[in-house]
Design an enzyme around this catalytic site. Structure first.
Site, short mmCIF file in Angstrom:
data_model
loop_
_atom_site.label_atom_id
_atom_site.label_comp_id
_atom_site.label_asym_id
_atom_site.label_seq_id
_atom_site.Cartn_x
_atom_site.Cartn_y
_atom_site.Cartn_z
N GLY A 1 0.84 -1.19 0.00
CA GLY A 1 0.00 0.00 0.00
C GLY A 1 0.86 1.24 0.00
O GLY A 1 1.97 1.24 0.54
N ASP B 1 -13.35 6.52 11.28
CA ASP B 1 -13.33 6.20 9.85
C ASP B 1 -13.78 4.76 9.61
O ASP B 1 -13.13 3.99 8.91
CB ASP B 1 -11.92 6.42 9.29
CG ASP B 1 -11.92 6.57 7.76
OD1 ASP B 1 -12.98 6.90 7.20
OD2 ASP B 1 -10.87 6.33 7.15
#
Length: 362
Positions: free
Chosen positions: A33, A148
């Site tokens: 990532g 989140d």
């Protein structure tokens, strides 16, 4: 194996031919990532013979004292949670580039599952939702909240599909005033709560609104507040009620649709108040679905819907300009996108000033 450009110049040389380099005690196998906040790497801990995911703060952010503080706060917040449905943190290192080593989850994210399968089966919705709520309850008991919660931050272990809630990158201690500031907006537009979009006071009930959005997505195959643009999505979060679940998917029972509606109340005081209550309800529903004749259906009493109230649009308009750029990490096995953005807004004499942590946004 050659390194992947200048981004990996912080790695030390390694004699392992399968390694991109060493970072502390870890042999780095691959980049899984990347984004504005930094890199996520897959590494191998030779001492304990286990695979780990390593999150490294980007060099440009590591040079900023507030960014380093925020990153280390994230790591310590997540490390304080010891729960089977929360990704575990193994180590935190404040080096030239701060990094944390965490549990590597071999499996897909809930978002990937929804993308592939569309609406999930009722038992899956209840089982996954119950485990997400359990992980949130554990965090809330520590005085932490996620900020989140979204399908891409829910990992499903291969084989058993055990839920692992990850990326507390926006988590803050409820009593921490040293980092959180008035006027900060944090979250992912389609899954944030109205109070987040308003840059208002955020508490664990904000996570419950986001959990409601995740349950909606599992039931229907799409987020409840999807829109053509960031600003429209945020406006929908604040002003609109999503299309009724049973209109999108008639197979969803009314009692589950009512639970989701309750979590999606605009006013925090009108929602279910704790993640533990949600976990208990979903667990009761799952027990009933698995054994209808032997287990009665829980009958929670939900209050009537409150009247909608309008919300200021100055912050929403400014937020949309920045969130459209976003910060992101490519989703990969064991980690998820870090797409949330933090915005600090100051007003004076009619002038709106926006400071953005993303170096790619002017």
């Amino acid at each position: 194996m050659p390194r992947d450009g200048f981004e990996l110049d912080f790695l030390e040389d390694s004699s392992d031919p399968d390694s991109l380099g060493r970072l502390g005690a870890y042999e780095i196998r691959e980049v899984i990532g990347r984004g504005g906040m930094g890199l996520v790497l897959r590494g191998h801990d030779a001492k304990l013979n286990r695979v780990v995911a390593i999150k490294v703060l980007a060099p440009q952010l590591a040079a900023s004292a507030p960014a380093r503080k925020r990153f280390l706060r994230e790591a310590r917040a997540a490390a304080a949670i010891n729960h089977p449905h929360v990704v575990g943190i193994f180590a935190i290192q404040e080096d030239k580039l701060p990094y944390l080593a965490m549990e590597y989850v071999d499996g897909e994210s809930l978002q990937q599952k929804i993308n592939a399968a569309g609406p999930l089966e009722l038992k899956e919705v209840l089982r996954i939702g119950m485990q997400i709520a359990a992980g949130l309850a554990a965090a809330h008991e520590q005085g932490l909240f996620h900020r989140d919660v979204k399908p891409s931050n829910v990992l499903l272990e291969n084989g058993v599909e055990r839920v692992k809630l990850t990326d507390f990158g926006l988590a803050r201690a409820a009593d921490d005033v040293s980092i959180t500031r008035t006027g900060e907006v944090a979250g992912t537009p389609e899954y944030m709560s109205p109070e987040q979009a308003d840059a208002g006071t955020v508490d664990p009930r904000s996570d419950l609104f986001s959990l409601g959005s995740v349950l909606y997505a599992m039931c229907t195959g799409r987020s409840p507040f999807r829109a053509e643009s960031t600003m429209r999505a945020m406006r929908r979060v604040c002003e609109d009620r999503p299309r009724a679940i049973q209109e999108v998917n008639p197979d969803v029972p009314r009692w589950l649709a009512e639970l989701v509606e309750k979590l999606l109340e605009k006013e925090p005081s009108e929602r279910i108040q704790t993640a533990s209550e949600v976990e208990e309800l979903l667990g009761g529903y799952l027990a009933h679905v698995q054994d209808p004749s032997g287990t009665s259906l829980p009958r929670p009493v939900f209050s009537r819907r409150p009247k909608r109230r309008s919300r200021p649009w100055l912050i929403l308009a400014a937020t949309a300009l920045v969130l459209a750029g976003g910060l992101g990490l490519t989703e990969a096995t064991g980690v998820t996108q870090l797409t949330a953005t933090v915005i600090r807004i100051a007003t004076g004499e009619g002038t709106l000033v926006i400071e953005v942590d993303d170096p790619n946004v002017e």
